[in-house]
Design an enzyme around this catalytic site. Sequence first.
Site, PDB file in Angstrom:
ATOM      1  N   TYR A 163       0.882  -1.175   0.000  1.00 16.12           N
ATOM      2  CA  TYR A 163       0.000   0.000   0.000  1.00 16.12           C
ATOM      3  C   TYR A 163       0.915   1.220   0.000  1.00 16.12           C
ATOM      4  O   TYR A 163       1.833   1.275   0.830  1.00 16.12           O
ATOM      5  CB  TYR A 163      -0.863   0.066   1.267  1.00 16.12           C
ATOM      6  CG  TYR A 163      -1.920  -1.012   1.353  1.00 16.12           C
ATOM      7  CD1 TYR A 163      -1.599  -2.322   1.704  1.00 16.12           C
ATOM      8  CD2 TYR A 163      -3.258  -0.717   1.093  1.00 16.12           C
ATOM      9  CE1 TYR A 163      -2.576  -3.305   1.772  1.00 16.12           C
ATOM     10  CE2 TYR A 163      -4.237  -1.699   1.165  1.00 16.12           C
ATOM     11  CZ  TYR A 163      -3.890  -2.985   1.506  1.00 16.12           C
ATOM     12  OH  TYR A 163      -4.850  -3.963   1.584  1.00 16.12           O
ATOM     13  N   PRO A 193     -12.486  -0.015  -0.428  1.00 14.37           N
ATOM     14  CA  PRO A 193     -11.747  -1.282  -0.534  1.00 14.37           C
ATOM     15  C   PRO A 193     -10.368  -1.297   0.119  1.00 14.37           C
ATOM     16  O   PRO A 193      -9.742  -2.357   0.198  1.00 14.37           O
ATOM     17  CB  PRO A 193     -11.630  -1.497  -2.044  1.00 14.37           C
ATOM     18  CG  PRO A 193     -11.785  -0.146  -2.649  1.00 14.37           C
ATOM     19  CD  PRO A 193     -12.663   0.639  -1.733  1.00 14.37           C
ATOM     20  N   LYS A 245     -12.000  -5.307   3.330  1.00 11.17           N
ATOM     21  CA  LYS A 245     -12.909  -5.859   4.343  1.00 11.17           C
ATOM     22  C   LYS A 245     -14.266  -6.328   3.813  1.00 11.17           C
ATOM     23  O   LYS A 245     -14.989  -7.047   4.510  1.00 11.17           O
ATOM     24  CB  LYS A 245     -13.166  -4.801   5.436  1.00 11.17           C
ATOM     25  CG  LYS A 245     -11.967  -4.527   6.294  1.00 11.17           C
ATOM     26  CD  LYS A 245     -11.736  -5.641   7.293  1.00 11.17           C
ATOM     27  CE  LYS A 245     -10.352  -5.621   7.872  1.00 11.17           C
ATOM     28  NZ  LYS A 245      -9.613  -6.853   7.753  1.00 11.17           N
ATOM     29  N   TYR A 290      -6.178  -5.753  10.245  1.00 10.63           N
ATOM     30  CA  TYR A 290      -5.970  -6.187   8.862  1.00 10.63           C
ATOM     31  C   TYR A 290      -6.280  -7.679   8.698  1.00 10.63           C
ATOM     32  O   TYR A 290      -6.982  -8.067   7.768  1.00 10.63           O
ATOM     33  CB  TYR A 290      -4.525  -5.882   8.453  1.00 10.63           C
ATOM     34  CG  TYR A 290      -4.294  -5.942   6.969  1.00 10.63           C
ATOM     35  CD1 TYR A 290      -4.670  -4.888   6.138  1.00 10.63           C
ATOM     36  CD2 TYR A 290      -3.698  -7.050   6.378  1.00 10.63           C
ATOM     37  CE1 TYR A 290      -4.466  -4.952   4.762  1.00 10.63           C
ATOM     38  CE2 TYR A 290      -3.488  -7.120   5.013  1.00 10.63           C
ATOM     39  CZ  TYR A 290      -3.871  -6.058   4.210  1.00 10.63           C
ATOM     40  OH  TYR A 290      -3.675  -6.120   2.852  1.00 10.63           O
TER      41      TYR A 290
HETATM   42  C1  PHB Z   1      -7.208  -7.060  -4.158  1.00 10.86           C
HETATM   43  O1  PHB Z   1      -8.057  -6.879  -5.038  1.00 10.86           O
HETATM   44  O2  PHB Z   1      -6.348  -7.954  -4.255  1.00 10.86           O
HETATM   45  C2  PHB Z   1      -7.198  -6.166  -2.978  1.00 10.86           C
HETATM   46  C3  PHB Z   1      -8.056  -5.083  -2.921  1.00 10.86           C
HETATM   47  C4  PHB Z   1      -8.022  -4.239  -1.826  1.00 10.86           C
HETATM   48  C5  PHB Z   1      -7.135  -4.490  -0.802  1.00 10.86           C
HETATM   49  C6  PHB Z   1      -6.280  -5.571  -0.861  1.00 10.86           C
HETATM   50  C7  PHB Z   1      -6.301  -6.412  -1.954  1.00 10.86           C
HETATM   51  O3  PHB Z   1      -7.067  -3.664   0.256  1.00 10.86           O
END
Ligand code: PHB
Length: 396
Positions: free
Chosen positions: A204, A295, A299, A387
């Site tokens: 991130y 997103p 979650k 997380y």
């Molecule tokens: C994913 O689509 O792999 C994805 C989306 C949002 C997140 C983590 C992974 O925070």
Amino acid sequence: MKIIKTQVGIIGAGPAGLTLAHWLKKQGISSVIIENRSRAYIEARVRAGLLEQNTVDILDSLGLADRLKKEGQEHHGVYLNFDGERIRVPFGELTGGRNITIYGQQEVVKDLTDAWFAGGGELFFEATATKINDFETDHPTIHFEYQGENAILECDFVAACDGFHGLGRKTMPKESYNEFTVTYPFSWLGILAHVAPSSEELIYAYHERGFALSSQRSEKVSRLYVQCDNDDTVENWSDEKIWDELSIRLGTPGWELKRGPIFEKSITPMRSYFIDNMQCGRLFLAGDAAHIVPPTGGKGLNLAVADVKHLVDGLTEFYQKGSLNALDSYSKTALKRIWRAQDFSNFMTTLFHKQEEHGSFTYQLQKAKFDYIKCSEAYATTIAENYVGLPFEAFE
Ligand code: PHB
């Protein structure tokens, strides 16, 4: 007119509806699912792919995790970038061994649909729910259109797992809930590309050009996102521009982003939404029908599966003991986790997105948080435990 009878009528064959159907079956409770879309559509719908430990454990206990265990990738930590500096938050040490698994939501949907049909389950695709009647009595009905004809599903309970735009929430009397909405002033442009992930764990990133996220679907497919404007379109983003932005925003000394052919591009708006009551009589809402999280943090699907757990607990108590007590506290129980997830998703979103000018007061607060993660195990732990997802006991 076609009339079908079952104990629990389920609207929606997404992760919430399908998990509910399987779990009820395990408890000896019958259900029938009706789904507005076609099977091909729901199995191809690209969504996030982060499964919390709780979600994996639930799918495993229902015998639905064989492919997930083979093809999903378990991650033991996550990378966080800020202004080109990268740190890692390990999950194992900070959460007593809890982890996340990366496995696309549409793969979960495929596995659950296949298993449902293999077990002789009833699921009607392209069946449009038009009305939910008598949910204040003990014999509610779901009216739907199927193959050009009207049909009725007679049941003891209705579970509306029919998403944000579904009939379930629209059917709840307006005065039965309060509604909370936040719309963020940015969106995500997401891509899928045929290229090996450039990092074994997710990254991130806050960058002065905006947020970016590196995720993956398999050893050969990467999933990546960049922050874009709310009125942006995929046409504004050539493949080259996307890779260039990702490479700058995720960049850190000595690390290189691998590029490959992009085969999916889409824009996702970012919003937080929820209502503070998910039950009216014998109508229950689960998943996106009752709440949307941005997103960042992944979650959405996990909250849907957690709702289902509480609903199954309540329905099991009803069918085994005749008591409505657990069902009547469904909202209250589910909302504790929903609030927590709303807070964490908002935290991750505001920490990593460009909200105001680089260098502004807001930016300094974001940076102060990042610096604090670096020096405080306590702060890193709150991030890690949220997380990977808090255990169910935490909210009892
Ligand atoms: C994913 O689509 O792999 C994805 C989306 C949002 C997140 C983590 C992974 O925070």
